[in-house]
Design a protein around this motif. Sequence first.
Motif, PDB file in Angstrom:
ATOM      1  N   TYR A  91      99.983  20.480   4.818  1.00 15.67           N
ATOM      2  CA  TYR A  91      99.739  20.687   6.407  1.00 15.67           C
ATOM      3  C   TYR A  91      98.324  21.438   6.413  1.00 15.67           C
ATOM      4  N   PRO A  92      97.472  21.474   7.506  1.00 14.68           N
ATOM      5  CA  PRO A  92      96.323  22.159   7.401  1.00 14.68           C
ATOM      6  C   PRO A  92      96.558  23.718   7.502  1.00 14.68           C
ATOM      7  N   ARG A  93      95.459  24.216   7.069  1.00 13.20           N
ATOM      8  CA  ARG A  93      95.692  25.833   7.049  1.00 13.20           C
ATOM      9  C   ARG A  93      94.649  26.546   7.858  1.00 13.20           C
ATOM     10  N   ARG A  94      94.963  27.492   8.541  1.00  7.83           N
ATOM     11  CA  ARG A  94      94.445  28.281   9.448  1.00  7.83           C
ATOM     12  C   ARG A  94      93.571  29.510   8.622  1.00  7.83           C
ATOM     13  N   PRO A  95      92.300  29.522   8.793  1.00  9.22           N
ATOM     14  CA  PRO A  95      91.683  30.496   7.831  1.00  9.22           C
ATOM     15  C   PRO A  95      91.900  32.167   8.391  1.00  9.22           C
ATOM     16  N   GLY A  96      91.462  33.106   7.439  1.00 11.95           N
ATOM     17  CA  GLY A  96      92.004  34.357   7.606  1.00 11.95           C
ATOM     18  C   GLY A  96      93.354  34.941   6.809  1.00 11.95           C
ATOM     19  N   PRO A  97      93.474  36.184   6.836  1.00 14.79           N
ATOM     20  CA  PRO A  97      94.741  36.574   6.231  1.00 14.79           C
ATOM     21  C   PRO A  97      95.982  36.168   7.111  1.00 14.79           C
ATOM     22  N   PRO A  98      96.949  36.294   6.211  1.00 15.09           N
ATOM     23  CA  PRO A  98      98.424  36.127   6.958  1.00 15.09           C
ATOM     24  C   PRO A  98      98.628  37.024   8.127  1.00 15.09           C
ATOM     25  N   GLN A  99      99.260  36.767   9.330  1.00 13.01           N
ATOM     26  CA  GLN A  99      99.739  37.446  10.277  1.00 13.01           C
ATOM     27  C   GLN A  99     100.982  37.713  10.531  1.00 13.01           C
ATOM     28  N   GLN A 100     101.311  38.520  11.157  1.00 11.17           N
ATOM     29  CA  GLN A 100     102.790  38.767  11.884  1.00 11.17           C
ATOM     30  C   GLN A 100     102.672  39.273  13.195  1.00 11.17           C
ATOM     31  N   VAL A 101     103.599  38.741  14.106  1.00  7.39           N
ATOM     32  CA  VAL A 101     103.591  39.599  15.178  1.00  7.39           C
ATOM     33  C   VAL A 101     105.244  40.223  15.582  1.00  7.39           C
ATOM     34  N   ARG A 102     105.475  40.981  16.470  1.00 14.12           N
ATOM     35  CA  ARG A 102     106.727  41.363  16.572  1.00 14.12           C
ATOM     36  C   ARG A 102     107.449  41.335  18.095  1.00 14.12           C
ATOM     37  N   ILE A 103     108.661  41.243  17.944  1.00 11.46           N
ATOM     38  CA  ILE A 103     109.558  40.888  18.900  1.00 11.46           C
ATOM     39  C   ILE A 103     109.445  42.306  19.759  1.00 11.46           C
ATOM     40  N   ILE A 104     108.998  42.082  21.134  1.00  8.72           N
ATOM     41  CA  ILE A 104     108.700  43.346  22.167  1.00  8.72           C
ATOM     42  C   ILE A 104     109.975  43.937  22.646  1.00  8.72           C
ATOM     43  N   GLY A 105     111.075  43.063  23.148  1.00  8.93           N
ATOM     44  CA  GLY A 105     112.133  44.015  23.610  1.00  8.93           C
ATOM     45  C   GLY A 105     113.414  43.248  23.426  1.00  8.93           C
ATOM     46  N   GLY A 106     114.534  43.825  23.789  1.00  7.35           N
ATOM     47  CA  GLY A 106     115.966  43.189  23.607  1.00  7.35           C
ATOM     48  C   GLY A 106     116.495  43.697  22.410  1.00  7.35           C
ATOM     49  N   THR A 107     117.370  42.873  21.744  1.00  3.81           N
ATOM     50  CA  THR A 107     118.303  43.263  21.007  1.00  3.81           C
ATOM     51  C   THR A 107     117.547  43.347  19.486  1.00  3.81           C
ATOM     52  N   TRP A 108     116.374  42.575  19.236  1.00  8.26           N
ATOM     53  CA  TRP A 108     115.579  42.619  17.857  1.00  8.26           C
ATOM     54  C   TRP A 108     114.304  43.189  18.252  1.00  8.26           C
ATOM     55  N   LYS A 109     114.274  44.039  19.249  1.00  4.17           N
ATOM     56  CA  LYS A 109     112.926  44.733  19.580  1.00  4.17           C
ATOM     57  C   LYS A 109     112.402  45.259  18.202  1.00  4.17           C
ATOM     58  N   ARG A 110     111.085  45.183  17.990  1.00  5.40           N
ATOM     59  CA  ARG A 110     110.272  45.486  17.003  1.00  5.40           C
ATOM     60  C   ARG A 110     110.226  44.853  15.551  1.00  5.40           C
ATOM     61  N   THR A 111     111.310  43.683  15.740  1.00  4.69           N
ATOM     62  CA  THR A 111     111.597  42.904  14.500  1.00  4.69           C
ATOM     63  C   THR A 111     110.095  42.092  14.222  1.00  4.69           C
ATOM     64  N   GLY A 116     107.546  30.977  16.975  1.00  6.49           N
ATOM     65  CA  GLY A 116     108.582  31.517  17.598  1.00  6.49           C
ATOM     66  C   GLY A 116     108.640  32.459  18.302  1.00  6.49           C
ATOM     67  N   ALA A 117     107.359  32.965  18.505  1.00  2.83           N
ATOM     68  CA  ALA A 117     107.292  34.203  19.325  1.00  2.83           C
ATOM     69  C   ALA A 117     107.848  34.381  20.504  1.00  2.83           C
ATOM     70  N   LEU A 118     107.567  33.246  21.436  1.00  2.68           N
ATOM     71  CA  LEU A 118     108.353  33.155  22.805  1.00  2.68           C
ATOM     72  C   LEU A 118     109.762  32.839  22.879  1.00  2.68           C
ATOM     73  N   GLY A 119     110.027  31.779  22.066  1.00  2.00           N
ATOM     74  CA  GLY A 119     111.796  31.532  21.828  1.00  2.00           C
ATOM     75  C   GLY A 119     112.455  32.822  21.241  1.00  2.00           C
ATOM     76  N   PHE A 120     112.184  33.350  20.415  1.00  2.00           N
ATOM     77  CA  PHE A 120     112.949  34.257  19.951  1.00  2.00           C
ATOM     78  C   PHE A 120     112.894  35.734  20.734  1.00  2.00           C
ATOM     79  N   GLU A 121     111.625  35.923  21.343  1.00  7.84           N
ATOM     80  CA  GLU A 121     111.403  36.925  22.509  1.00  7.84           C
ATOM     81  C   GLU A 121     112.790  36.604  23.530  1.00  7.84           C
ATOM     82  N   ALA A 122     112.831  35.485  24.029  1.00  4.22           N
ATOM     83  CA  ALA A 122     113.766  35.125  25.280  1.00  4.22           C
ATOM     84  C   ALA A 122     115.192  35.203  24.540  1.00  4.22           C
ATOM     85  N   ALA A 123     115.208  34.898  23.233  1.00  6.94           N
ATOM     86  CA  ALA A 123     116.812  35.173  22.775  1.00  6.94           C
ATOM     87  C   ALA A 123     117.088  36.506  22.455  1.00  6.94           C
ATOM     88  N   SER A 124     116.177  37.199  22.110  1.00  9.07           N
ATOM     89  CA  SER A 124     116.422  38.828  22.045  1.00  9.07           C
ATOM     90  C   SER A 124     116.841  39.609  23.411  1.00  9.07           C
TER      91      SER A 124
END
Length: 214
Positions: free
Chosen positions: A11-31, A77-85
């Motif tokens: 699969y094609p690669r995105r330039p730059g270092p690996p990233q991560q985001v975090r869940i903002i609220g709910g059960t898994w907040k800050r995950t 999955g940031a949006l979907g997991f945020e909703a699930a959280s």
Amino acid sequence: MQKKKSSSPSYPRRPGPPQQVRIIGGTWKRTPLPVLDAFGLRPTPDRVRETVFNWITHQIDGDWDQLDCLDLFAGSGALGFEAASRGANAITMIDTLGPVVRQLETIKDKLKADKVRVLRADAMSAARDLAQRGQRFDLIFLDPPYQQDFLAQALPLCAQLLKPGGLVYAESGDRLPFPETAGAEDALPEWLAQWELVRGDKAGMVHFHLLKLH
């Protein structure tokens, strides 16, 4: 002489270092959620998600447990997991890249996110199939790759997929040409004409919009 097999990813690669985001609220907040190093994966920034989910929470009076959600270009999955959280009743995540789908499944298993369903499929084909089967959603997330005209293709399909009173979150690299945001006097393009802008804003290069049908 036997040709050496390439070890490069399929699969094609995105330039730059690996990233991560975090869940903002709910059960898994800050995950933290890892972001696969694939070209086109551009997760919604944390501060944008915080604003958007505040908008949504206000629109639904906080009743997340009543919502069936569709994340049509799931990516990280940031949006979907945020909703699930936050307690959404059910979340369907769709992406076309195998490595992305496998990572979503890994995150789902780690979080024990039983209300999340992950599907590998082309977003447009999946949306048509869901509509034909009569499946409807209260909230649809649209965060497709930019500059590929996906919103113009996806929003007419979303009109068929929404329950009455449902909402669509649409993110893009350009402002959608509503008069409220663009000052446009011309008629809206056909693919946008049946939509009403609930809220819209911009952060950096990201334009984000909350929409509902007229």
